[in-house]
Design an enzyme around this catalytic site. Structure first.
Site, PDB file in Angstrom:
ATOM      1  N   LYS A 167       0.833  -1.488   0.087  1.00 31.35           N
ATOM      2  CA  LYS A 167      -0.082   0.077   0.027  1.00 31.35           C
ATOM      3  C   LYS A 167       0.877   1.386   0.035  1.00 31.35           C
ATOM      4  CE  LYS A 167      -3.509   2.531   0.693  1.00 31.35           C
ATOM      5  NZ  LYS A 167      -4.395   3.099  -0.319  1.00 31.35           N
ATOM      6  N   LYS A 237       0.308  11.329   6.346  1.00 28.14           N
ATOM      7  CA  LYS A 237       0.733  10.197   7.248  1.00 28.14           C
ATOM      8  C   LYS A 237       1.347   9.263   6.315  1.00 28.14           C
ATOM      9  CE  LYS A 237      -2.158   7.229   7.167  1.00 28.14           C
ATOM     10  NZ  LYS A 237      -3.058   6.243   7.093  1.00 28.14           N
TER      11      LYS A 237
HETATM   12  P1  NAD Z   1     -11.809   9.176   8.047  1.00 24.90           P
HETATM   13  O1  NAD Z   1     -11.107  10.095   8.976  1.00 24.90           O
HETATM   14  O2  NAD Z   1     -12.769   9.648   7.371  1.00 24.90           O
HETATM   15  O3  NAD Z   1     -12.204   7.962   9.006  1.00 24.90           O
HETATM   16  C1  NAD Z   1     -11.639   7.577  10.270  1.00 24.90           C
HETATM   17  C2  NAD Z   1     -12.556   7.010  11.215  1.00 24.90           C
HETATM   18  O4  NAD Z   1     -11.930   6.602  12.374  1.00 24.90           O
HETATM   19  C3  NAD Z   1     -13.511   8.230  11.652  1.00 24.90           C
HETATM   20  O5  NAD Z   1     -14.956   8.034  11.511  1.00 24.90           O
HETATM   21  C4  NAD Z   1     -13.056   8.552  13.178  1.00 24.90           C
HETATM   22  O6  NAD Z   1     -13.923   9.046  14.088  1.00 24.90           O
HETATM   23  C5  NAD Z   1     -12.765   7.044  13.406  1.00 24.90           C
HETATM   24  N1  NAD Z   1     -11.740   7.042  14.580  1.00 24.90           N
HETATM   25  C6  NAD Z   1     -10.869   7.752  14.942  1.00 24.90           C
HETATM   26  N2  NAD Z   1     -10.269   7.251  16.126  1.00 24.90           N
HETATM   27  C7  NAD Z   1     -10.859   6.096  16.532  1.00 24.90           C
HETATM   28  C8  NAD Z   1     -10.962   5.408  17.686  1.00 24.90           C
HETATM   29  N3  NAD Z   1      -9.750   5.418  18.420  1.00 24.90           N
HETATM   30  N4  NAD Z   1     -11.557   4.255  17.815  1.00 24.90           N
HETATM   31  C9  NAD Z   1     -12.738   4.215  17.047  1.00 24.90           C
HETATM   32  N5  NAD Z   1     -12.933   5.162  15.997  1.00 24.90           N
HETATM   33  C10 NAD Z   1     -12.077   5.950  15.572  1.00 24.90           C
HETATM   34  O7  NAD Z   1     -10.584   8.559   7.236  1.00 24.90           O
HETATM   35  P2  NAD Z   1     -10.853   7.555   5.908  1.00 24.90           P
HETATM   36  O8  NAD Z   1     -10.694   8.541   4.866  1.00 24.90           O
HETATM   37  O9  NAD Z   1     -12.243   6.932   5.885  1.00 24.90           O
HETATM   38  O10 NAD Z   1      -9.504   6.591   6.036  1.00 24.90           O
HETATM   39  C11 NAD Z   1      -9.526   5.679   6.658  1.00 24.90           C
HETATM   40  C12 NAD Z   1      -8.197   4.845   6.540  1.00 24.90           C
HETATM   41  O11 NAD Z   1      -8.283   4.206   5.294  1.00 24.90           O
HETATM   42  C13 NAD Z   1      -6.877   5.657   6.735  1.00 24.90           C
HETATM   43  O12 NAD Z   1      -6.014   4.801   7.321  1.00 24.90           O
HETATM   44  C14 NAD Z   1      -6.743   6.031   5.218  1.00 24.90           C
HETATM   45  O13 NAD Z   1      -5.250   6.247   5.026  1.00 24.90           O
HETATM   46  C15 NAD Z   1      -6.972   4.801   4.550  1.00 24.90           C
HETATM   47  N6  NAD Z   1      -7.632   5.210   3.004  1.00 24.90           N
HETATM   48  C16 NAD Z   1      -8.339   6.158   2.895  1.00 24.90           C
HETATM   49  C17 NAD Z   1      -8.813   6.267   1.660  1.00 24.90           C
HETATM   50  C18 NAD Z   1      -9.472   7.387   0.923  1.00 24.90           C
HETATM   51  O14 NAD Z   1      -9.506   7.758  -0.209  1.00 24.90           O
HETATM   52  N7  NAD Z   1     -10.213   8.193   1.715  1.00 24.90           N
HETATM   53  C19 NAD Z   1      -8.550   5.256   0.580  1.00 24.90           C
HETATM   54  C20 NAD Z   1      -7.558   4.237   0.877  1.00 24.90           C
HETATM   55  C21 NAD Z   1      -7.177   4.125   2.278  1.00 24.90           C
END
Ligand code: NAD
Length: 305
Positions: A167, A237
């Site tokens: 990734k 990050k």
């Molecule tokens: P986001 O910030 O929308 O989602 C993260 C969620 O985790 C939030 O709803 C937050 O409230 C929750 N959270 C934070 N701390 C927490 C805890 N201690 N306990 C429970 N819930 C908690 O981010 P996202 O864009 O959905 O990304 C999530 C992951 O996927 C990241 O690691 C990101 O790098 C990865 N990712 C994102 C994308 C994208 O296009 N958005 C694509 C591939 C991978």
């Protein structure tokens, strides 16, 4: 099989809904309770924390911002999970951290696999998502059907950490390529060529036929970075994880380090909640160029094929 899902953000929220739509019983948790509204409406149950999710689940998924949250949640999962259950972390996480967590879980006989995803929010909604999985292959096989409910490209790569490495390789390449494209596009625009016509032309050249330029239409060409598909703070990050891994291994990463410094500068402008591609604005500023093409004009070019 009962599925636990923790972290219902842009990606996790949509992935969890697809698991639920596939007919699995589900228990969910997020620090923002309101994020669970669509899941509860679809019949999932709420739990008051990661431990409570773990106690009720045969498989737990997490989709969290990064390593710090994964370690916090992981500590609670370890207290609650049954040895017959497994944890699949969908977070883009540090390979070093997932290996450490995996070792801690292994002491209690609980499998932990890393399974970061690629495909963005639209892929998460439509199940057009790649899952890059590292960990015990027998556990991967056992839970394969639930993974198929999340993505259409579920790929087993190798031992724990392999998914996260793949990734980071992918994302780091993406950011560096975007930075290079912003550089040449600002040069082209400053040289007097209309940005839409420039884009429409290079899309048909040899690199363009590999679809290299198409996604520039999403945010960069529009000059519109809100709402984010993927927040800059999370992309930053990822860049940090990739360059840290390189340092751990003694691999020089000149281009990636430069790209990461660009992202740091953009973060310092207060753009963390904007889309990841907003760091490309720094190059526009340096070049003295402003690119803002209306979305419908971009669509017209895409419709031409
Ligand atoms: P986001 O910030 O929308 O989602 C993260 C969620 O985790 C939030 O709803 C937050 O409230 C929750 N959270 C934070 N701390 C927490 C805890 N201690 N306990 C429970 N819930 C908690 O981010 P996202 O864009 O959905 O990304 C999530 C992951 O996927 C990241 O690691 C990101 O790098 C990865 N990712 C994102 C994308 C994208 O296009 N958005 C694509 C591939 C991978």
């Amino acid at each position: 099989m009962k599925v636990g899902f923790i972290g219902l953000g842009i990606m996790g929220g949509a992935m969890a809904l697809n698991v639920r739509s596939a007919g699995y019983e589900m228990v969910v948790y997020d620090v923002r309770r309101e994020a669970a509204a669509p899941h509860l409406k679809a019949g999932a149950k709420w739990a008051d924390g990661p431990r409570q999710v773990a106690q009720q689940s045969d498989i737990v998924f997490t989709s969290l911002p990064g390593p710090r949250e994964a370690e916090t949640v992981g500590a609670e999962l370890l207290e609650g999970m049954r040895p017959t259950a497994a944890w699949f972390d969908l977070t883009t996480n540090s390979p070093t951290v997932v290996r450490r967590l995996n070792a801690r879980f292994a002491e209690k006989g609980i499998p932990m696999l890393d399974a970061p995803v690629s495909g963005g929010p639209r892929g998460a909604q439509t199940r057009k998502l790649a899952l890059l999985v590292g960990g015990a292959s027998a556990v991967f096989d056992r839970f394969r059907r639930v993974l198929d409910a999340i993505g259409d490209r579920v790929i087993y790569i190798g031992p724990i950490g392999a998914g996260s490495v793949a990734k980071l390789v992918h994302n780091c390449a993406g950011y560096a390529i975007q930075a290079a494209l912003a550089e040449v596009f600002t040069m082209g625009v400053k040289a007097g060529v209309d940005p839409l016509e420039l884009w429409a032309a290079v899309r048909q050249c040899s690199l363009g036929r590999m679809r290299t330029f198409d996604r520039l239409g999403n945010q960069f060409l529009q000059g519109k970075f809100e709402p984010p598909d993927f927040a800059l703070k999370l992309a930053h990050k990822d860049g940090a994880l990739a360059t840290e891994l390189a340092r751990e291994l003694g691999v020089p990463m000149r281009i990636a380090s430069l790209t990461h410094a660009e992202m740091t500068e953009a973060l310092n402008r207060g753009w963390g909640e904007r889309d990841s591609r907003s760091f490309l604005l720094l190059q526009e500023e340096r070049a003295g160029v402003k690119i803002a093409v209306p979305a419908e004009k971009i669509q017209q070019v895409l419709d031409r094929g």
